[in-house]
Design an enzyme around this catalytic site. Structure first.
Site, PDB file in Angstrom:
ATOM      1  N   PRO A 145      30.184  34.566  42.885  1.00 18.68           N
ATOM      2  CA  PRO A 145      31.547  35.051  43.093  1.00 18.68           C
ATOM      3  C   PRO A 145      32.486  34.562  41.996  1.00 18.68           C
ATOM      4  O   PRO A 145      32.370  33.433  41.529  1.00 18.68           O
ATOM      5  CB  PRO A 145      31.942  34.450  44.443  1.00 18.68           C
ATOM      6  CG  PRO A 145      30.650  34.211  45.130  1.00 18.68           C
ATOM      7  CD  PRO A 145      29.670  33.851  44.052  1.00 18.68           C
ATOM      8  N   CYS A 146      33.391  35.442  41.610  1.00 18.59           N
ATOM      9  CA  CYS A 146      34.283  35.093  40.507  1.00 18.59           C
ATOM     10  C   CYS A 146      35.730  35.506  40.780  1.00 18.59           C
ATOM     11  O   CYS A 146      36.527  35.585  39.855  1.00 18.59           O
ATOM     12  CB  CYS A 146      33.790  35.748  39.218  1.00 18.59           C
ATOM     13  SG  CYS A 146      33.571  37.530  39.350  1.00 18.59           S
ATOM     14  N   GLN A 147      36.074  35.765  42.038  1.00 24.81           N
ATOM     15  CA  GLN A 147      37.421  36.238  42.358  1.00 24.81           C
ATOM     16  C   GLN A 147      38.504  35.289  41.875  1.00 24.81           C
ATOM     17  O   GLN A 147      39.560  35.726  41.436  1.00 24.81           O
ATOM     18  CB  GLN A 147      37.581  36.454  43.870  1.00 24.81           C
ATOM     19  CG  GLN A 147      36.745  37.574  44.409  1.00 24.81           C
ATOM     20  CD  GLN A 147      35.369  37.126  44.883  1.00 24.81           C
ATOM     21  OE1 GLN A 147      34.841  36.107  44.453  1.00 24.81           O
ATOM     22  NE2 GLN A 147      34.772  37.888  45.773  1.00 24.81           N
TER      23      GLN A 147
END
Length: 126
Positions: free
Chosen positions: A78-80
């Site tokens: 995840p890279c939000q």
């Protein structure tokens, strides 16, 4: 013999599909969301899916049998929190640190190669 792959943060299996189309065998995948993991299973019936939060998995136990026997680890942590799009929280967003579990998998398995899909802002401090 086909080269072997592990897919971490697998989602519905887009990266897995690309590797399979190029002749790789995805032997293990991990996705924490039950409905997404179910979609992965439907599309990748030969792959063992671990549907569990990677932070609660005993990584040495799970990856022990794969040490030195995997050609590639792939995945998209995840890279939000780093993304330039959408709602960015802060540098302290706990999702920002999940990539460390990907790195731990690479350290434990020692694949020949790895491919991690991530956004460019992970390299910047804010």
């Amino acid at each position: 013999m086909k080269p072997k792959v592990i897919d971490l943060f697998a989602g519905v299996g887009g990266l897995s599909l690309g590797f399979e189309k190029q002749g790789f065998e995805v032997v293990l995948a991990n996705e924490y969301d039950q409905s997404i993991a179910e979609s992965y299973r439907e599309n990748h019936k030969q792959t063992k899916m671990i549907c569990e939060d990677i932070t609660s998995i005993d990584l040495p136990e799970v990856f022990g049998d794969f040490y030195g026997n995997i050609d590639v680890i792939i995945g998209g942590p995840p890279c939000q929190g780093f993304s330039q799009k959408g709602q960015r929280k802060t540098i302290h967003d706990e999702r920002n640190f999940l990539f460390k579990y990907y790195v731990k998998g690479v350290e434990l398995v020692k694949p020949k190669y790895f491919l991690m899909e991530i956004v460019p802002n992970i390299l910047k401090e804010e």
